[in-house]
Write a protein that holds these residues in place. Structure first.
Motif, PDB file in Angstrom:
ATOM      1  N   GLY A  31       1.297  -0.988   0.093  1.00 58.28           N
ATOM      2  CA  GLY A  31      -0.155   0.277   0.197  1.00 58.28           C
ATOM      3  C   GLY A  31       0.922   1.542  -0.348  1.00 58.28           C
ATOM      4  N   LEU A  32       1.973   1.412   0.619  1.00 54.24           N
ATOM      5  CA  LEU A  32       2.665   2.309   0.865  1.00 54.24           C
ATOM      6  C   LEU A  32       3.688   2.268  -0.788  1.00 54.24           C
ATOM      7  CD1 LEU A  32       4.408   1.910   4.341  1.00 54.24           C
ATOM      8  CD2 LEU A  32       3.351   3.614   3.459  1.00 54.24           C
ATOM      9  N   ALA A  33       3.682   1.807  -0.690  1.00 57.66           N
ATOM     10  CA  ALA A  33       4.934   1.823  -2.381  1.00 57.66           C
ATOM     11  C   ALA A  33       3.681   2.181  -3.412  1.00 57.66           C
ATOM     12  CB  ALA A  33       5.556   0.133  -3.082  1.00 57.66           C
ATOM     13  N   SER A  34       2.193   1.571  -3.109  1.00 57.29           N
ATOM     14  CA  SER A  34       1.702   1.562  -4.725  1.00 57.29           C
ATOM     15  C   SER A  34       1.400   3.394  -4.092  1.00 57.29           C
ATOM     16  CB  SER A  34       0.378   1.169  -4.289  1.00 57.29           C
ATOM     17  OG  SER A  34      -1.088   2.094  -4.869  1.00 57.29           O
ATOM     18  N   ALA A  35       0.750   4.533  -3.116  1.00 54.53           N
ATOM     19  CA  ALA A  35       0.850   5.712  -2.525  1.00 54.53           C
ATOM     20  C   ALA A  35       2.057   6.095  -3.597  1.00 54.53           C
ATOM     21  CB  ALA A  35       0.197   5.571  -1.640  1.00 54.53           C
ATOM     22  N   HIS A  36       3.499   5.701  -3.005  1.00 50.99           N
ATOM     23  CA  HIS A  36       4.562   6.717  -3.721  1.00 50.99           C
ATOM     24  C   HIS A  36       4.350   6.591  -5.342  1.00 50.99           C
ATOM     25  CE1 HIS A  36       8.936   7.285  -3.962  1.00 50.99           C
ATOM     26  NE2 HIS A  36       8.593   6.769  -4.778  1.00 50.99           N
ATOM     27  N   ALA A  37       3.918   5.332  -5.570  1.00 52.53           N
ATOM     28  CA  ALA A  37       4.300   5.308  -7.070  1.00 52.53           C
ATOM     29  C   ALA A  37       2.864   5.774  -7.401  1.00 52.53           C
ATOM     30  CB  ALA A  37       3.152   3.826  -7.386  1.00 52.53           C
ATOM     31  N   GLY A  38       2.405   6.901  -6.726  1.00 50.60           N
ATOM     32  CA  GLY A  38       1.462   7.710  -6.944  1.00 50.60           C
ATOM     33  C   GLY A  38       1.728   8.936  -7.516  1.00 50.60           C
ATOM     34  N   GLY A  39       2.732   9.030  -6.943  1.00 50.12           N
ATOM     35  CA  GLY A  39       3.840  10.591  -6.921  1.00 50.12           C
ATOM     36  C   GLY A  39       3.166  11.307  -4.982  1.00 50.12           C
ATOM     37  N   GLN A 174      -2.210   7.531   2.809  1.00 46.60           N
ATOM     38  CA  GLN A 174      -1.520   8.701   2.363  1.00 46.60           C
ATOM     39  C   GLN A 174      -1.881   9.066   1.395  1.00 46.60           C
ATOM     40  OE1 GLN A 174       1.913   9.003   3.774  1.00 46.60           O
ATOM     41  NE2 GLN A 174       1.135   7.471   5.398  1.00 46.60           N
ATOM     42  N   ARG A 175      -2.338   8.896   0.371  1.00 54.84           N
ATOM     43  CA  ARG A 175      -3.461   9.878  -0.821  1.00 54.84           C
ATOM     44  C   ARG A 175      -4.460  10.563  -0.922  1.00 54.84           C
ATOM     45  NH1 ARG A 175      -2.615   7.541  -6.659  1.00 54.84           N
ATOM     46  NH2 ARG A 175      -1.441   5.829  -5.249  1.00 54.84           N
ATOM     47  N   GLY A 176      -5.021  10.513   0.736  1.00 56.67           N
ATOM     48  CA  GLY A 176      -6.493  10.459   0.512  1.00 56.67           C
ATOM     49  C   GLY A 176      -7.752  11.066   0.057  1.00 56.67           C
ATOM     50  N   THR A 308       5.888   3.466 -14.943  1.00 54.92           N
ATOM     51  CA  THR A 308       4.173   3.033 -16.104  1.00 54.92           C
ATOM     52  C   THR A 308       3.707   2.318 -15.005  1.00 54.92           C
ATOM     53  OG1 THR A 308       5.912   0.716 -15.789  1.00 54.92           O
ATOM     54  CG2 THR A 308       6.570   1.878 -17.998  1.00 54.92           C
ATOM     55  N   SER A 309       3.110   2.866 -14.364  1.00 53.83           N
ATOM     56  CA  SER A 309       2.314   2.721 -13.604  1.00 53.83           C
ATOM     57  C   SER A 309       0.946   3.337 -14.635  1.00 53.83           C
ATOM     58  CB  SER A 309       2.270   2.518 -12.095  1.00 53.83           C
ATOM     59  OG  SER A 309       2.611   3.887 -11.648  1.00 53.83           O
ATOM     60  N   ALA A 310       0.057   2.692 -13.750  1.00 56.99           N
ATOM     61  CA  ALA A 310      -1.592   4.175 -14.362  1.00 56.99           C
ATOM     62  C   ALA A 310      -2.549   3.926 -12.974  1.00 56.99           C
ATOM     63  CB  ALA A 310      -2.266   2.834 -15.411  1.00 56.99           C
ATOM     64  N   SER A 311      -2.754   5.323 -12.894  1.00 55.50           N
ATOM     65  CA  SER A 311      -3.792   5.578 -11.426  1.00 55.50           C
ATOM     66  C   SER A 311      -5.205   5.414 -12.175  1.00 55.50           C
ATOM     67  CB  SER A 311      -3.459   6.280 -11.179  1.00 55.50           C
ATOM     68  OG  SER A 311      -3.304   7.238 -11.946  1.00 55.50           O
TER      69      SER A 311
END
Length: 311
Positions: A31-39, A174-176, A308-311
């Protein structure tokens, strides 16, 4: 056995089966890595609080499961368990804690998560309340009546749903806001965690059947159920590879699919030894290793190769 613990805190900590809490730690890392991947810039305070109370919630679920398995007689009837992987902590059966003490402790742990969740939702957003309630529901409904999903052949769905909520909730703090990435990223890991529950049902099958716990393995019988492990594994890895190939996850997230070797060899052993619980120890160990390595590799790929990830 009670004399093994020099302090009550050590005793109660051991009752949570702490060695198995690492699956929740890995889910939080995804989950933390996912948020980081989203900038998103990770907030150390809220990230630490999220991990801590996710672990507390998992501990509460473990203790409540022991409580209800004592009440329905499943743990007492389970003579083929594989220590320490299946059959619960045995604290009630060995006289370390009473059933009442275990029940109070488990529900106290779950209750302690509520104010922490509200504090985190105040920092992140109201959507966390819905995620938290869904996660607590899955954890409670897994073993507690009247739902007792594990006794209805739905335990795997509850486990997959619960650990998926951990990934989504950690990202949300993290993302809100809600994003598709943690959902897409968390499915394969959640399925592999569910597979751990599934394979653990084989040593416990006879005790579960005697206690009236109609788990998936009890319902299907070992000869039919043993193929379910491979089906769950193939769905998990196909999901990951398909999303990475389509660009919804970093292409290098495909590295997590290398743990398929562990899952396939564990599945092979299960097919061969489904009726011999004592021979399943190596397969259970590989299932644990597959889930953990898969989650860690997925987290690393999200954190380092998110372009290269997509949100």
């Amino acid at each position: 056995m009670p004399g093994r613990y020099s302090h009550p805190l050590a005793l109660y900590f051991a009752a949570t089966r702490p060695a198995f809490l690492t699956v929740t730690l890995v889910a939080c890392l995804i989950g933390l890595a996912s948020a980081h991947a989203g900038g998103v810039s990770i907030n150390a305070l809220t990230a630490t609080a999220t991990v801590l109370f996710a672990l507390v919630a998992h501990a509460g679920v473990n203790v409540i499961n022991d409580y209800h398995d004592a009440r329905n007689g499943a743990d007492a009837a389970n003579t083929a368990r594989l220590f320490p992987f299946t059959g619960g902590s045995r604290f009630i059966q060995n006289g370390v804690l009473s059933a009442a003490q275990t029940g109070r402790f488990g529900y106290l742990l779950l209750a302690s998560v509520v104010p922490a969740g509200l504090w985190l939702s105040w920092h992140s957003g109201p959507g966390l309340v819905a995620i938290g309630l869904a996660g607590l529901f899955f954890g409670w409904a897994y073993s507690a009546p009247p739902l007792a999903l594990m006794s209805r052949g739905l335990g795997e769905l509850a486990i997959a749903g619960g650990w998926l909520m951990v990934v989504i909730g950690t990202d949300y703090v993290q993302r809100g806001y809600f994003d598709s990435l943690p959902l897409l990223a968390g499915v394969s890991y959640a399925l592999l965690v569910a597979n751990l529950l599934f394979i653990n049902q084989f040593p416990d099958r006879d005790g579960d059947a005697l206690a009236g716990k109609r788990t998936l393995v009890v319902r299907l019988g070992t000869e039919r159920a043993k193929w379910g492990y491979l089906i769950i594994s193939l769905i998990a890895y196909a999901w990951l590879i398909g999303l990475a190939g389509e660009g919804h996850l970093p292409q290098k997230a495909g590295i997590a699919a290398f743990t398929l070797v562990l899952s396939l060899t564990a599945g092979r052993d299960l097919i061969e030894h489904a009726g011999d619980p004592q021979a399943l120890r190596p397969a259970i160990k590989r299932t644990i290793l597959a889930a953990h390595l898969h989650g860690l590799l997925l987290a690393v790929s999200l954190a380092l190769f998110s372009g290269t990830s997509a949100s």
